[in-house]
Design an enzyme around this catalytic site. Structure first.
Site, PDB file in Angstrom:
ATOM      1  CE  LYS A  13      -1.933  -1.058   3.951  1.00  0.00           C
ATOM      2  NZ  LYS A  13      -1.218  -2.329   4.218  1.00  0.00           N
ATOM      3  NE  ARG A  88      -4.114  -1.310   9.862  1.00  0.00           N
ATOM      4  CZ  ARG A  88      -3.095  -0.726   9.230  1.00  0.00           C
ATOM      5  NH1 ARG A  88      -3.149   0.546   8.913  1.00  0.00           N
ATOM      6  NH2 ARG A  88      -2.035  -1.414   8.920  1.00  0.00           N
ATOM      7  NE  ARG A 123       7.283  -2.462   6.282  1.00  0.00           N
ATOM      8  CZ  ARG A 123       5.958  -2.334   6.418  1.00  0.00           C
ATOM      9  NH1 ARG A 123       5.234  -1.813   5.435  1.00  0.00           N
ATOM     10  NH2 ARG A 123       5.356  -2.744   7.521  1.00  0.00           N
ATOM     11  NE  ARG A 156       6.414  -0.370  10.287  1.00  0.00           N
ATOM     12  CZ  ARG A 156       5.256  -0.337   9.657  1.00  0.00           C
ATOM     13  NH1 ARG A 156       5.160   0.266   8.483  1.00  0.00           N
ATOM     14  NH2 ARG A 156       4.199  -0.904  10.186  1.00  0.00           N
ATOM     15  NE  ARG A 167       1.947  -5.180  11.410  1.00  0.00           N
ATOM     16  CZ  ARG A 167       3.041  -4.967  10.669  1.00  0.00           C
ATOM     17  NH1 ARG A 167       4.180  -5.548  10.997  1.00  0.00           N
ATOM     18  NH2 ARG A 167       2.977  -4.187   9.628  1.00  0.00           N
TER      19      ARG A 167
HETATM   20  P1  ADP Z   1       1.437  -1.562   7.442  1.00  0.00           P
HETATM   21  O1  ADP Z   1       2.171  -0.660   6.500  1.00  0.00           O
HETATM   22  O2  ADP Z   1       2.254  -2.739   7.823  1.00  0.00           O
HETATM   23  O3  ADP Z   1       0.089  -1.941   6.951  1.00  0.00           O
HETATM   24  P2  ADP Z   1       0.910   0.798   9.061  1.00  0.00           P
HETATM   25  O4  ADP Z   1       2.144   1.603   8.988  1.00  0.00           O
HETATM   26  O5  ADP Z   1      -0.225   1.226   8.207  1.00  0.00           O
HETATM   27  O6  ADP Z   1       1.266  -0.748   8.796  1.00  0.00           O
HETATM   28  O7  ADP Z   1       0.396   0.710  10.563  1.00  0.00           O
HETATM   29  C1  ADP Z   1       1.250   0.258  11.602  1.00  0.00           C
HETATM   30  C2  ADP Z   1       0.424   0.018  12.856  1.00  0.00           C
HETATM   31  O8  ADP Z   1      -0.180   1.275  13.282  1.00  0.00           O
HETATM   32  C3  ADP Z   1      -0.750  -0.943  12.708  1.00  0.00           C
HETATM   33  O9  ADP Z   1      -0.354  -2.296  12.884  1.00  0.00           O
HETATM   34  C4  ADP Z   1      -1.695  -0.457  13.816  1.00  0.00           C
HETATM   35  O10 ADP Z   1      -1.261  -0.900  15.078  1.00  0.00           O
HETATM   36  C5  ADP Z   1      -1.504   1.060  13.780  1.00  0.00           C
HETATM   37  N1  ADP Z   1      -2.463   1.705  12.867  1.00  0.00           N
HETATM   38  C6  ADP Z   1      -2.185   2.349  11.697  1.00  0.00           C
HETATM   39  N2  ADP Z   1      -3.307   2.790  11.109  1.00  0.00           N
HETATM   40  C7  ADP Z   1      -4.336   2.427  11.921  1.00  0.00           C
HETATM   41  C8  ADP Z   1      -5.758   2.562  11.852  1.00  0.00           C
HETATM   42  N3  ADP Z   1      -6.362   3.180  10.811  1.00  0.00           N
HETATM   43  N4  ADP Z   1      -6.488   2.047  12.880  1.00  0.00           N
HETATM   44  C9  ADP Z   1      -5.917   1.436  13.918  1.00  0.00           C
HETATM   45  N5  ADP Z   1      -4.590   1.258  14.036  1.00  0.00           N
HETATM   46  C10 ADP Z   1      -3.797   1.744  13.048  1.00  0.00           C
HETATM   47  P1  ADP Z   2       2.236  -1.816   3.218  1.00  0.00           P
HETATM   48  O1  ADP Z   2       2.231  -0.306   3.199  1.00  0.00           O
HETATM   49  O2  ADP Z   2       1.022  -2.400   2.567  1.00  0.00           O
HETATM   50  O3  ADP Z   2       2.485  -2.377   4.573  1.00  0.00           O
HETATM   51  P2  ADP Z   2       4.804  -1.587   1.827  1.00  0.00           P
HETATM   52  O4  ADP Z   2       4.514  -0.695   0.667  1.00  0.00           O
HETATM   53  O5  ADP Z   2       5.553  -1.003   2.978  1.00  0.00           O
HETATM   54  O6  ADP Z   2       3.448  -2.308   2.322  1.00  0.00           O
HETATM   55  O7  ADP Z   2       5.587  -2.869   1.263  1.00  0.00           O
HETATM   56  C1  ADP Z   2       6.042  -3.894   2.136  1.00  0.00           C
HETATM   57  C2  ADP Z   2       7.436  -4.370   1.671  1.00  0.00           C
HETATM   58  O8  ADP Z   2       7.319  -5.091   0.443  1.00  0.00           O
HETATM   59  C3  ADP Z   2       8.400  -3.225   1.390  1.00  0.00           C
HETATM   60  O9  ADP Z   2       9.695  -3.636   1.774  1.00  0.00           O
HETATM   61  C4  ADP Z   2       8.304  -3.013  -0.129  1.00  0.00           C
HETATM   62  O10 ADP Z   2       9.519  -2.484  -0.672  1.00  0.00           O
HETATM   63  C5  ADP Z   2       8.037  -4.428  -0.629  1.00  0.00           C
HETATM   64  N1  ADP Z   2       7.145  -4.488  -1.799  1.00  0.00           N
HETATM   65  C6  ADP Z   2       6.077  -3.698  -2.077  1.00  0.00           C
HETATM   66  N2  ADP Z   2       5.460  -4.080  -3.221  1.00  0.00           N
HETATM   67  C7  ADP Z   2       6.145  -5.171  -3.683  1.00  0.00           C
HETATM   68  C8  ADP Z   2       6.016  -6.051  -4.836  1.00  0.00           C
HETATM   69  N3  ADP Z   2       5.037  -5.914  -5.738  1.00  0.00           N
HETATM   70  N4  ADP Z   2       6.911  -7.066  -4.943  1.00  0.00           N
HETATM   71  C9  ADP Z   2       7.877  -7.245  -4.029  1.00  0.00           C
HETATM   72  N5  ADP Z   2       8.060  -6.452  -2.937  1.00  0.00           N
HETATM   73  C10 ADP Z   2       7.220  -5.430  -2.764  1.00  0.00           C
END
Ligand code: ADP
Ligand code: ADP
Ligand code: ZN
Length: 211
Positions: A13, A88, A123, A156, A167
């Site tokens: 995302k 979420r 990541r 992270r 998660r």
């Molecule tokens: P990821 O990129 O792995 O999806 P995020 O950076 O979006 O993770 O979020 C990291 C953490 O922050 C989540 O696991 C949750 O604990 C918290 N968080 C982020 N956005 C929300 C939301 N909209 N509602 C509740 N918790 C959130």
């Molecule tokens: P999210 O915001 O959904 O948690 P991220 O954009 O942070 O996900 O991506 C999670 C990890 O996977 C990062 O290290 C990113 O560079 C990698 N990644 C994202 N898209 C792809 C893809 N299509 N193929 C392989 N790795 C990817």
């Protein structure tokens, strides 16, 4: 244009949001980024959120809804935005409705659970500019520093295997029902997120008619 990126943790995302943001000239609003800022600044909210986040749990709806409302009231959001990591829960989606926000498209990035662990374990994030890399799939130029701003890349705290599993459980239970919620409105597009990064990007741009 108001866009939501939906998908499991590690689906891509943030990565896609960053690219669409540049292409469409609208900001990405990530509640995860806002929460990590609060943790770094050691605000009372940040301190309370840290243990939840490190345990793989969600931060309470009221808290994130308030953070988001405040962020969306800023000037740069007036021509549209991309929401990454919000909503979420169904309650958060309903909060957007109550604010009178009409979402144009919801891009749901699909990645199987087995792929997620590798994705998140590799990541790396830039503490300077927020850019996201992957040690194998999307490395920075020298592998250690951000290509854009030169800061040393970090991992992270919540990207540990035990926390990732938790998660994913939370995602299936509380967040995945949003697919149906937006499907019913006819604004959901699901893109395959397990392709090469460039292919997922092409599918995303096509879904948003940004090609
Ligand atoms: P990821 O990129 O792995 O999806 P995020 O950076 O979006 O993770 O979020 C990291 C953490 O922050 C989540 O696991 C949750 O604990 C918290 N968080 C982020 N956005 C929300 C939301 N909209 N509602 C509740 N918790 C959130
Ligand atoms: P999210 O915001 O959904 O948690 P991220 O954009 O942070 O996900 O991506 C999670 C990890 O996977 C990062 O290290 C990113 O560079 C990698 N990644 C994202 N898209 C792809 C893809 N299509 N193929 C392989 N790795 C990817
Ligand atoms: Zn950087």
């Amino acid at each position: 244009m108001k866009i939501i990126f939906l998908g499991a943790p590690g689906a891509g995302k943030g990565t896609q949001a960053e690219l669409v943001s540049k292409k469409a000239g609208i900001p990405t609003i990530s509640t995860g980024v806002i929460l990590r800022e609060a943790i770094k600044d050691k605000t009372p909210l940040g301190i309370a959120a840290k243990s939840l986040i490190d345990n793989g749990q969600l931060v309470p709806d009221e808290v994130v809804i308030e953070l988001l409302t405040e962020r969306l009231s800023q000037d740069d959001c007036k021509n549209g935005y991309i929401l990454d990591g919000f909503p979420r829960t169904i309650a958060q989606a309903e909060a957007l409705d109550k604010m009178g926000i009409a979402i144009d498209k919801v891009v749901n990035i699909y990645v199987a659970d087995e792929t997620i662990i590798n994705r998140l374990a590799g990541r790396r994030s830039c503490p300077g500019c927020g850019a996201t890399y992957h040690v194998v799939f999307n490395p920075s130029e020298d592998g250690e520093h951000c290509t854009g701003c030169g800061a040393v890349l970090t991992q992270r705290d919540d990207d540990k295997p035990e926390t990732i599993r938790k998660r994913l459980t939370v995602y299936h239970e509380l967040t995945a029902p949003l697919e149906q919620f937006y499907e019913k409105r006819g604004i959901l597009v699901t893109v395959e997120g397990q392709e090469e990064l460039a292919d997922t990007t092409a599918l995303t741009m096509k879904a948003l008619e940004l090609l």
